[in-house]
Design a protein around this motif. Structure first.
Motif, PDB file in Angstrom:
ATOM      1  N   LYS A  64      -9.738  -6.546   3.994  1.00  0.00           N
ATOM      2  CA  LYS A  64      -9.526  -5.177   3.557  1.00  0.00           C
ATOM      3  C   LYS A  64      -9.677  -5.096   2.053  1.00  0.00           C
ATOM      4  N   ASN A  66      -8.827  -3.758  -1.463  1.00  0.00           N
ATOM      5  CA  ASN A  66      -7.832  -3.060  -2.252  1.00  0.00           C
ATOM      6  C   ASN A  66      -7.822  -3.688  -3.632  1.00  0.00           C
ATOM      7  N   TYR A 343       3.944  -4.585  10.778  1.00  0.00           N
ATOM      8  CA  TYR A 343       3.207  -5.324   9.753  1.00  0.00           C
ATOM      9  C   TYR A 343       2.117  -6.183  10.386  1.00  0.00           C
ATOM     10  N   LEU A 346      -3.761  -9.245   6.651  1.00  0.00           N
ATOM     11  CA  LEU A 346      -5.086  -8.822   6.215  1.00  0.00           C
ATOM     12  C   LEU A 346      -5.705  -9.924   5.355  1.00  0.00           C
ATOM     13  N   ASN A 348      -8.089 -10.079   1.951  1.00  0.00           N
ATOM     14  CA  ASN A 348      -8.705  -9.308   0.882  1.00  0.00           C
ATOM     15  C   ASN A 348      -9.909 -10.061   0.337  1.00  0.00           C
ATOM     16  N   GLU A 356      -3.119 -10.654   2.509  1.00  0.00           N
ATOM     17  CA  GLU A 356      -2.315  -9.465   2.273  1.00  0.00           C
ATOM     18  C   GLU A 356      -1.623  -9.060   3.577  1.00  0.00           C
ATOM     19  N   THR A 357      -0.663  -8.179   3.464  1.00  0.00           N
ATOM     20  CA  THR A 357       0.038  -7.647   4.631  1.00  0.00           C
ATOM     21  C   THR A 357       0.122  -6.133   4.531  1.00  0.00           C
ATOM     22  N   GLU A 358      -0.295  -5.476   5.594  1.00  0.00           N
ATOM     23  CA  GLU A 358      -0.153  -4.028   5.674  1.00  0.00           C
ATOM     24  C   GLU A 358       1.164  -3.697   6.371  1.00  0.00           C
ATOM     25  N   SER A 374       3.107   3.998   4.265  1.00  0.00           N
ATOM     26  CA  SER A 374       2.417   2.728   4.498  1.00  0.00           C
ATOM     27  C   SER A 374       2.146   2.063   3.165  1.00  0.00           C
ATOM     28  N   ASN A 375       1.872   0.779   3.205  1.00  0.00           N
ATOM     29  CA  ASN A 375       1.782   0.006   1.978  1.00  0.00           C
ATOM     30  C   ASN A 375       1.014  -1.269   2.256  1.00  0.00           C
ATOM     31  N   ILE A 376       0.443  -1.834   1.234  1.00  0.00           N
ATOM     32  CA  ILE A 376      -0.185  -3.149   1.339  1.00  0.00           C
ATOM     33  C   ILE A 376       0.392  -4.030   0.244  1.00  0.00           C
ATOM     34  N   LYS A 378       0.718  -8.173  -1.383  1.00  0.00           N
ATOM     35  CA  LYS A 378       0.016  -9.449  -1.456  1.00  0.00           C
ATOM     36  C   LYS A 378       0.759 -10.496  -0.620  1.00  0.00           C
TER      37      LYS A 378
END
Length: 636
Positions: A64, A66, A343, A346, A348, A356-358, A374-376, A378
């Motif tokens: 993803k 970001n 959660y 992900l 990156n 990463e973690t969504e 929602s948030n992402i 590291k």
């Protein structure tokens, strides 16, 4: 450098990583080969452990794009306008993913957020115990978790394929009094609440539209449904079914809070080439398509899949109280007393192929489910214990793994983040324990504890009293690691893990540690016990397998050892703890786990019961440790 070359380099670099011997493919293979058969839950559990620890499966993560900062996306979670909009979305995702590495999103890919609509034409979305006994070991007080075995003050309820056995305990002199046969293929979990039994299982989907769909557009879940049945068990000799509700998809987890059951499932979409029926790409609840305004879409969805959340009032289970589906791939959950956090891991691609973690947040209240933010962040989370909600803030610890394509270097480091109620970052500690990863965590009020490991076991203590400025208080380094932490007293913290030889870095056996946390800045391991005959326990990875009651000063778990490559032996071990004598062995018994079955310990009154699925139940006097009786429960 193309995608294949990058993945090959990641695989090569990962060969140098030290994975604990207990989690090595050989040990996992021993665990599986030592059984004559296996059940679905255990097979998935070992597969998940192996996949998580083996870095070479990196490309199964979602890549993803970001920037390096944590980004809140709560303002762009919108309801879908209609089914055509959802169908077009999935076609776009499929087209994008098919042009690249499967499941991987390019940094140049975007998808415009779907604006919220007022269209509601498809339907509205608003919709004293008499004896002392133990309960399932849960993460959050007041938030019950489903399990394969439950009990009340008099009876034990154990799953058995598609059946449930009800055993009257009678002070250890047990008797099988009833068996419930369901139409499920298998039972995932059950709950007991007063005179209500909740059974969550999986059964075949007999929908004509699904069985006639030759394109198999929606994948394997088209052939099965999640079946949730509510039984009246007030009369154990005449149990009656109150109602059954169904949903398409794959069951993940659930929680029971007061009178409401919250269920989480995944619904995957595959090979959308042409529009067939809504059942191919829309979750169905009780044979009805979920209303489009109950389906939420983030700004940049990556996978053609949903996370489905439903609620059900178990005292009046006529229909689902509420339902939400979000286009996402998460299948792990942390549930506080007020909120649900989904959660998922992900990858990156833009930031040196870093993890990463969504996180997606929903609130819940009396069955009503509301999307919040929602948030992402590291890094990736070890499990749900890496998250904790406190004073409306979310605290979490993560392990950040990255691969610099310019230098072919793989690195690990760890971070602690504190997010506010809108999932905005308000505090953090980064770059902790380089080249190690988090093995366990526990948050206790204003203090957090987490364990990292590579060659020694640093137990970190963190001051969280000021969420904007968290501070490391102490770092205890000892051989081995703890995979599970549990508060045992106001000033004690129990660790269950593995002991490691400091010279060879080889695992010696299961280790029990007791930490004195009276001074969080100077945590001490005051006692430890190494069980060198045992090399594996489900307690290392599934907290619900740990039987623990600190008021009775007793805890227990199943442990596995190997006499040679093909022969394993199993025992159920229980201990108490004394500040002077350390860990004291209490009841220990052999288990005949020929069918790779799960085992749980529990107590009712002054009797300990050890329940092995498909095998039977043993009862013991807690005072004398004498065996009282045993009852067999056949798999047939």
């Amino acid at each position: 450098m193309n995608d294949k070359e990058i993945i090959d380099k990641i695989k090569k670099e990962s060969d140098n990583l030290k994975i604990p011997d207990t989690l090595s493919p050989d040990i996992i293979e021993k665990k599986l080969k030592s059984k004559k058969s296996f059940n679905k839950n255990n097979y998935l559990k070992f597969a998940t452990i192996a996949a998580t620890l083996a870095f070479i499966v990196i490309c199964s993560f979602i890549i993803k794009a970001n920037n390096n900062e944590i980004k809140t996306t709560s303002d762009i979670i919108n309801s879908s306008e209609n089914y055509n909009e959802i169908f077009s979305l999935f076609k776009a995702i499929e087209k994008r993913n098919n042009s690249k590495i499967p499941g991987i999103k390019s940094s140049t890919d975007t998808y415009d957020s779907i604006k919220e609509s007022d269209d509601t034409s498809m339907g509205s979305c608003d919709t004293s115990k008499t004896e002392d006994f133990s309960t399932t070991n849960t993460q959050v007080d007041g938030v019950d978790e489903g399990d394969i075995i439950k009990n009340d003050e008099k009876y034990i309820y154990s799953t058995n394929g598609n059946k449930i056995n009800i055993v009257e305990t009678n002070n250890g002199n047990m008797k099988l009094i009833s068996t419930i046969s369901t139409d499920n293929n298998y039972i995932d979990e059950i709950y007991i609440s007063g005179n209500i039994l909740v059974v969550i299982g999986n059964k075949s989907n007999t929908s004509k539209s699904t069985t006639s769909n030759k394109k198999a557009i929606c994948g394997l879940h088209c052939n099965t449904v999640i079946s949730t049945s509510i039984y009246d068990i007030s009369n154990k000799n005449k149990i009656s079914l109150i109602n059954t509700v169904t949903s398409t998809g794959n069951y993940s987890s659930s929680r029971l809070v007061d009178d409401y059951l919250y269920m989480f499932s995944n619904f995957y979409i595959n090979d959308i080439e042409d529009k067939d029926t809504t059942e191919d790409y829309i979750p169905y609840l009780n044979n009805k398509a979920m209303p489009s305004d109950c389906i939420l879409i983030p700004s940049s969805p990556d996978n053609a899949s949903y996370v489905v959340i439903t609620s059900l009032k178990i005292s009046d289970p006529k229909d689902f109280t509420d339902k939400k589906a979000i286009v996402a791939s998460g299948n792990d959950f942390y549930v506080s007393e007020k909120n649900i956090y989904i959660y998922s891991s992900l990858w990156n691609r833009k930031e040196n192929f870093s993890t990463e973690t969504e996180i997606i947040k929903f609130s819940y209240d009396n069955g009503i489910i509301t999307a919040k933010a929602s948030n992402i962040i590291k890094g990736i989370l070890n499990n749900s214990f890496s998250m904790d909600e406190y004073n409306d803030n979310l605290r979490l610890v993560s392990t950040i793994e990255s691969f610099a394509t310019s230098s072919s270097n793989f690195s690990r480091k760890n971070s602690l983040y504190i997010l506010d109620e809108n999932l905005e970052l308000i505090g953090s500690i980064e770059d902790l324990a380089p080249n190690e990863r988090i093995y366990s965590a526990r948050f206790l009020g204003d203090t957090g504890y987490f364990v990292t490991f590579r060659e020694t076991d640093p137990l970190f203590s963190v001051d969280l009293s000021n969420p904007k400025e968290p501070k490391i208080l102490g770092e205890l380094k000892i051989p081995g690691f703890s995979s599970y932490l549990h508060p045992y007293d106001n000033n004690l913290l129990l660790g269950i893990g593995m002991e490691i030889d400091e010279n060879t870095n080889e695992e010696i056996g299961i280790k029990l540690s007791m930490f004195d946390i009276s001074d969080p800045s100077n945590v001490k391991e005051v006692n430890k016990l190494v069980l060198d005959k045992f090399c594996y326990s489900d307690a290392l990875y599934n907290h619900k397998t740990v039987f623990i009651d600190t008021t009775k000063n007793i805890f227990g778990f199943e442990a596995t050892g190997y006499s040679n490559y093909n022969n394993s032996f199993h025992k159920y071990l229980t201990y108490s703890y004394d500040k002077e004598k350390g860990f004291i062995s209490k009841i220990s018994t052999d288990l005949n786990l020929e069918s790779n079955n799960d085992t749980r310990g529990l107590y009712i009154g002054n009797t300990l019961y050890i329940v092995s699925l498909g095998e039977g139940i043993q009862s013991f006097n807690l005072d004398t440790s004498d065996k009282i009786s045993e009852i067999k429960l056949s798999n047939n």
